[in-house]
Scaffold this motif. Structure first.
Motif, PDB file in Angstrom:
ATOM      1  N   PHE A 182       0.808  -1.345  -0.177  1.00 40.57           N
ATOM      2  CA  PHE A 182       0.107  -0.525   0.173  1.00 40.57           C
ATOM      3  C   PHE A 182       0.531   1.088   0.292  1.00 40.57           C
ATOM      4  CE2 PHE A 182      -4.116  -2.070   1.467  1.00 40.57           C
ATOM      5  CZ  PHE A 182      -4.705  -1.712   0.832  1.00 40.57           C
ATOM      6  N   LYS A 183       1.749   1.223   0.467  1.00 41.92           N
ATOM      7  CA  LYS A 183       3.050   2.514   0.994  1.00 41.92           C
ATOM      8  C   LYS A 183       3.462   2.396  -0.336  1.00 41.92           C
ATOM      9  CE  LYS A 183       4.162   1.747   5.488  1.00 41.92           C
ATOM     10  NZ  LYS A 183       5.299   1.687   6.691  1.00 41.92           N
ATOM     11  N   LYS A 184       3.626   1.366  -1.208  1.00 40.45           N
ATOM     12  CA  LYS A 184       4.176   1.840  -2.436  1.00 40.45           C
ATOM     13  C   LYS A 184       3.081   2.795  -3.583  1.00 40.45           C
ATOM     14  CE  LYS A 184       7.010  -2.302  -2.866  1.00 40.45           C
ATOM     15  NZ  LYS A 184       7.261  -3.957  -3.911  1.00 40.45           N
ATOM     16  N   ILE A 185       1.856   2.272  -3.460  1.00 42.03           N
ATOM     17  CA  ILE A 185       0.643   2.820  -4.569  1.00 42.03           C
ATOM     18  C   ILE A 185       0.333   4.269  -3.681  1.00 42.03           C
ATOM     19  CG2 ILE A 185      -1.864   2.204  -4.801  1.00 42.03           C
ATOM     20  CD1 ILE A 185      -0.979  -0.474  -4.163  1.00 42.03           C
ATOM     21  N   LYS A 186       0.742   4.379  -2.162  1.00 40.41           N
ATOM     22  CA  LYS A 186       0.431   5.480  -1.660  1.00 40.41           C
ATOM     23  C   LYS A 186       1.842   7.140  -2.693  1.00 40.41           C
ATOM     24  CE  LYS A 186       0.573   8.237   2.432  1.00 40.41           C
ATOM     25  NZ  LYS A 186       1.827   9.217   1.789  1.00 40.41           N
ATOM     26  N   ASP A 187       2.820   6.149  -2.614  1.00 41.15           N
ATOM     27  CA  ASP A 187       4.123   7.246  -3.244  1.00 41.15           C
ATOM     28  C   ASP A 187       3.466   7.826  -4.211  1.00 41.15           C
ATOM     29  OD1 ASP A 187       5.155   7.070  -0.631  1.00 41.15           O
ATOM     30  OD2 ASP A 187       6.541   4.849  -0.943  1.00 41.15           O
ATOM     31  N   VAL A 188       3.145   6.686  -5.372  1.00 41.63           N
ATOM     32  CA  VAL A 188       2.562   7.694  -7.230  1.00 41.63           C
ATOM     33  C   VAL A 188       1.137   8.727  -6.752  1.00 41.63           C
ATOM     34  CG1 VAL A 188       3.639   5.720  -7.775  1.00 41.63           C
ATOM     35  CG2 VAL A 188       0.943   5.568  -7.801  1.00 41.63           C
ATOM     36  N   GLY A 189       1.028   8.810  -5.350  1.00 40.95           N
ATOM     37  CA  GLY A 189      -0.080  10.253  -5.284  1.00 40.95           C
ATOM     38  C   GLY A 189      -2.201   9.352  -6.271  1.00 40.95           C
ATOM     39  N   ILE A 190      -1.709   8.189  -5.591  1.00 41.44           N
ATOM     40  CA  ILE A 190      -3.217   7.871  -5.484  1.00 41.44           C
ATOM     41  C   ILE A 190      -4.447   9.189  -4.593  1.00 41.44           C
ATOM     42  CG2 ILE A 190      -1.940   5.814  -6.683  1.00 41.44           C
ATOM     43  CD1 ILE A 190      -4.216   4.740  -3.544  1.00 41.44           C
ATOM     44  N   GLY A 191      -5.567   8.785  -5.489  1.00 42.14           N
ATOM     45  CA  GLY A 191      -6.300   9.584  -4.627  1.00 42.14           C
ATOM     46  C   GLY A 191      -6.953   8.161  -3.267  1.00 42.14           C
ATOM     47  N   PHE A 228      -4.547   2.338   5.420  1.00 42.14           N
ATOM     48  CA  PHE A 228      -4.430   3.943   6.463  1.00 42.14           C
ATOM     49  C   PHE A 228      -3.175   3.744   7.165  1.00 42.14           C
ATOM     50  CE2 PHE A 228      -9.477   4.010   6.979  1.00 42.14           C
ATOM     51  CZ  PHE A 228      -9.321   5.264   6.914  1.00 42.14           C
ATOM     52  N   LYS A 229      -3.159   1.933   7.830  1.00 41.47           N
ATOM     53  CA  LYS A 229      -1.939   2.857   8.928  1.00 41.47           C
ATOM     54  C   LYS A 229      -0.712   2.777   7.021  1.00 41.47           C
ATOM     55  CE  LYS A 229      -3.381  -1.536  11.750  1.00 41.47           C
ATOM     56  NZ  LYS A 229      -2.577  -2.675  11.599  1.00 41.47           N
ATOM     57  N   ALA A 230      -0.727   2.010   6.313  1.00 42.87           N
ATOM     58  CA  ALA A 230       0.113   3.051   5.296  1.00 42.87           C
ATOM     59  C   ALA A 230       0.006   4.197   4.923  1.00 42.87           C
ATOM     60  CB  ALA A 230      -0.266   1.963   3.391  1.00 42.87           C
ATOM     61  N   GLY A 231      -1.009   4.727   5.097  1.00 40.17           N
ATOM     62  CA  GLY A 231      -0.852   6.409   5.067  1.00 40.17           C
ATOM     63  C   GLY A 231      -2.176   6.819   4.242  1.00 40.17           C
ATOM     64  N   ILE A 232      -2.645   5.832   3.498  1.00 36.45           N
ATOM     65  CA  ILE A 232      -3.732   6.225   2.781  1.00 36.45           C
ATOM     66  C   ILE A 232      -4.765   6.460   3.227  1.00 36.45           C
ATOM     67  CG2 ILE A 232      -5.230   5.434   0.848  1.00 36.45           C
ATOM     68  CD1 ILE A 232      -3.153   3.609   0.046  1.00 36.45           C
ATOM     69  N   ASP A 233      -5.820   7.555   3.352  1.00 31.91           N
ATOM     70  CA  ASP A 233      -6.154   7.911   4.416  1.00 31.91           C
ATOM     71  C   ASP A 233      -7.880   8.331   3.263  1.00 31.91           C
ATOM     72  OD1 ASP A 233      -6.135  10.128   3.470  1.00 31.91           O
ATOM     73  OD2 ASP A 233      -5.686  11.530   5.025  1.00 31.91           O
ATOM     74  N   ASP A 234      -7.311   7.976   2.257  1.00 33.40           N
ATOM     75  CA  ASP A 234      -8.920   7.917   1.701  1.00 33.40           C
ATOM     76  C   ASP A 234      -9.651   7.104   1.070  1.00 33.40           C
ATOM     77  OD1 ASP A 234     -10.245  10.961   1.571  1.00 33.40           O
ATOM     78  OD2 ASP A 234      -9.530  10.867  -0.303  1.00 33.40           O
ATOM     79  N   VAL A 235     -10.400   6.017   1.534  1.00 34.17           N
ATOM     80  CA  VAL A 235     -10.514   4.479   1.056  1.00 34.17           C
ATOM     81  C   VAL A 235     -12.408   4.227   0.752  1.00 34.17           C
ATOM     82  CG1 VAL A 235      -8.719   3.602   2.854  1.00 34.17           C
ATOM     83  CG2 VAL A 235     -10.928   4.174   3.947  1.00 34.17           C
ATOM     84  N   GLY A 236     -12.448   3.454   0.227  1.00 33.71           N
ATOM     85  CA  GLY A 236     -13.991   3.128  -0.202  1.00 33.71           C
ATOM     86  C   GLY A 236     -14.228   2.119  -0.222  1.00 33.71           C
ATOM     87  N   ILE A 237     -16.006   1.559   0.081  1.00 37.54           N
ATOM     88  CA  ILE A 237     -15.270   0.418   0.668  1.00 37.54           C
ATOM     89  C   ILE A 237     -17.355   0.262  -0.123  1.00 37.54           C
ATOM     90  CG2 ILE A 237     -15.155   0.307   2.668  1.00 37.54           C
ATOM     91  CD1 ILE A 237     -18.017   1.278   4.008  1.00 37.54           C
ATOM     92  N   GLY A 238     -17.606  -0.813  -0.043  1.00 32.09           N
ATOM     93  CA  GLY A 238     -18.614  -1.505  -1.107  1.00 32.09           C
ATOM     94  C   GLY A 238     -19.596  -2.690  -0.928  1.00 32.09           C
ATOM     95  N   ALA A 239     -20.333  -2.759  -0.805  1.00 32.93           N
ATOM     96  CA  ALA A 239     -21.489  -3.969  -1.014  1.00 32.93           C
ATOM     97  C   ALA A 239     -22.002  -4.424  -2.591  1.00 32.93           C
ATOM     98  CB  ALA A 239     -22.413  -4.351   0.425  1.00 32.93           C
ATOM     99  N   LEU A 240     -21.959  -5.418  -2.731  1.00 31.15           N
ATOM    100  CA  LEU A 240     -22.442  -6.464  -4.630  1.00 31.15           C
ATOM    101  C   LEU A 240     -24.391  -6.982  -3.794  1.00 31.15           C
ATOM    102  CD1 LEU A 240     -22.378  -6.417  -6.868  1.00 31.15           C
ATOM    103  CD2 LEU A 240     -21.364  -8.450  -6.459  1.00 31.15           C
ATOM    104  N   PHE A 241     -25.010  -6.079  -3.998  1.00 35.68           N
ATOM    105  CA  PHE A 241     -26.357  -6.135  -3.555  1.00 35.68           C
ATOM    106  C   PHE A 241     -26.808  -7.008  -4.713  1.00 35.68           C
ATOM    107  CE2 PHE A 241     -25.279  -2.510  -1.187  1.00 35.68           C
ATOM    108  CZ  PHE A 241     -26.233  -2.834   0.220  1.00 35.68           C
TER     109      PHE A 241
END
Length: 470
Positions: A182-191, A228-241
């Motif tokens: 997750f840290k690697k992915i955060k470092d490239v500036g994802i949302g 979150f532990k990796a520093g990504i504080d924007d996360v999205g959740i979902g359920a497949l209804f």
């Protein structure tokens, strides 16, 4: 890939508690329903017992109050803005065997394809040239789509410049990662990083995920804790209804939200609520075990809006034009537009994209068509990325959101991005509709200093400047 094996250790999804609350809340009294709606209208997140009460509303009068409350709350917090994005499918190789998904490893009829970096560039260029500023990159779960590959594709997307356009925010929908990945992915500036639990009901989860890394309920459930532990504080959740009882899944989504708030002091940035849609050679998608009809779907979206006032609600082009238009009134704040979910289909106009697709889209209009219809109905389409790029994310976002500052910033930023679209990409008919809405929005701004600053930005955009935001 390392992942947690399932065991009997208790998770934050308390199935017994959820079932008891749903049972206890049957036949709710009108006064209690009104009390809960008023709490939400005061911009307070609901608790599980309060959601259970709303979920058990069956009388037409009470359901009408829920719809009216959701509509009022959405206008109060989000105004008439609708954020637009597009999905970009990077690859559909997958080692999971999810029974409801066209990408599953046992599906031999789907055409497998993964984009090279050059193809990612081509796809991105096509999207930029249609006017897009925000993308979500989607990946199957396969060893080749590791954190390094994801990071490389994100960097490639951000590198594309075409005409006066570029992609300003890249969100991710991909397999759960370790903290280090997750840290690697955060470092490239994802949302935002999305991981959908699909179903929060453990027995059903086990049944529909018979093999592959995704068969671990706990590894997936706690994936965004690792983000979150990796520093990504924007996360999205979902359920497949459609996989299990819709009321239980709603309680699962709220339980997940509460878990984030208690552990990280911030809830999810977005919640998604897709329904199962038909997919090539996927029988369960043709007859979902717990079908959610349109009326129930409308009701669940309204209840979600009331339950989580500051969380973005995403409605995708899985749904039909008619459903999307109706649900935008009751709480949806983000939609995709001009979408194509075939791998490599944006740049090639692939006529057989459905053979590479995870499911079938219900709304296949162009971006220009979507924007014109939105502005014709006085919505404010937005490609705004200001909060993300100025660090207004996660807990910091809530500091701005709760007092209403986001509406103050986001409306002017939305106007600026819509002006860019009108000048650079819109058809003449759509441009006229955009300019009408832009004029109306500027007129409605009460802060004279902000109004003057926005007018100045609009003039700068007309003379060729881009990417101006507050």
């Amino acid at each position: 890939m390392f992942y947690l094996k399932d065991n009997n250790t208790k998770t934050f999804i308390d199935e017994e508690k959820i079932k008891n609350l749903l049972e206890k809340a049957k036949n709710p009294e009108k006064e209690r329903v009104e009390e809960i709606i008023n709490k939400s209208l005061n911009k307070n997140r609901l608790d599980l017992e309060e959601m259970a009460v709303l979920l058990n509303c069956e009388e037409e009068e009470l359901v009408k109050k829920i719809f009216e409350g959701a509509k009022t709350l959405k206008q109060k917090i989000y105004g008439n803005r609708i954020v637009l994005f597009a999905p970009l499918y990077i690859g559909n190789e997958c080692i999971n065997n999810c029974e409801y998904c066209g990408f599953r490893i046992s599906n031999k009829e789907i055409f497998r394809n993964s984009l090279s970096l050059e193809q990612v560039k081509n796809e991105t260029t096509s999207l930029v040239n249609s006017g897009h500023k925000r993308l979500i990159l989607v990946y199957g779960e396969h060893p080749q789509y590791d954190a390094d590959f994801i990071a490389d594709t994100v960097k490639e997307v951000y590198s594309v410049k075409s005409g006066k356009g570029n992609i300003r925010r890249v969100n991710i929908n991909a397999a759960p990662q370790t903290v280090e990945d997750f840290k690697k992915i955060k470092d490239v500036g994802i949302g935002t990083y999305q991981v959908f639990q699909e179903t929060y009901h453990q027995e059903t989860y086990k049944k529909v995920h018979p093999s592959g890394p995704k068969s671990s309920y706990r590894w997936r459930l706690y994936s965004l804790d690792r983000a979150f532990k990796a520093g990504i504080d924007d996360v999205g959740i979902g359920a497949l209804f459609g996989l299990y009882d819709w009321k239980f899944e709603m309680m699962g989504l709220l339980s997940h939200t509460i878990h984030f708030e208690e552990r990280f002091n911030v809830g999810p940035h977005t919640i998604s609520f897709p329904r199962i849609e038909p997919a090539l050679n996927t029988p369960i998608s043709e007859q979902p075990p717990h079908l959610v009809d349109d009326y129930t779907f409308k009701k669940l979206v309204a209840i979600l809006r009331l339950a989580v006032p500051y969380t973005g609600l995403i409605l995708t082009a899985r749904e039909s034009l008619e459903i999307r238009n109706e649900l935008m009134q009751f709480g949806v704040s983000q939609i995709d537009a001009g979408s194509n979910i075939g791998v490599g289909a944006y740049s090639t106009n692939d006529k057989e994209a459905y053979k590479k697709s995870q499911f079938v889209l219900g709304d296949q209009r162009t971006l220009d068509d979507v924007i014109r219809q939105l502005t014709d109905e006085d919505y404010l389409p937005s490609f705004c990325t200001g909060c993300y790029r100025l660090g207004r994310t996660g807990e910091h976002f809530m500091e701005f959101a709760i007092p209403g500052f986001v509406k103050r910033f986001c409306t002017p930023n939305a106007v600026s991005t819509l002006m860019e679209y009108a000048v650079d990409y819109a058809s003449e008919e759509t441009k006229a509709s955009c300019l009408r809405v832009i004029g109306k929005e500027i007129k409605n701004i009460k802060d004279e200093k902000m109004k003057d600053a926005l007018k100045a930005n609009i003039d700068r955009i007309k003379t060729g400047e881009r990417d101006l935001y507050f």
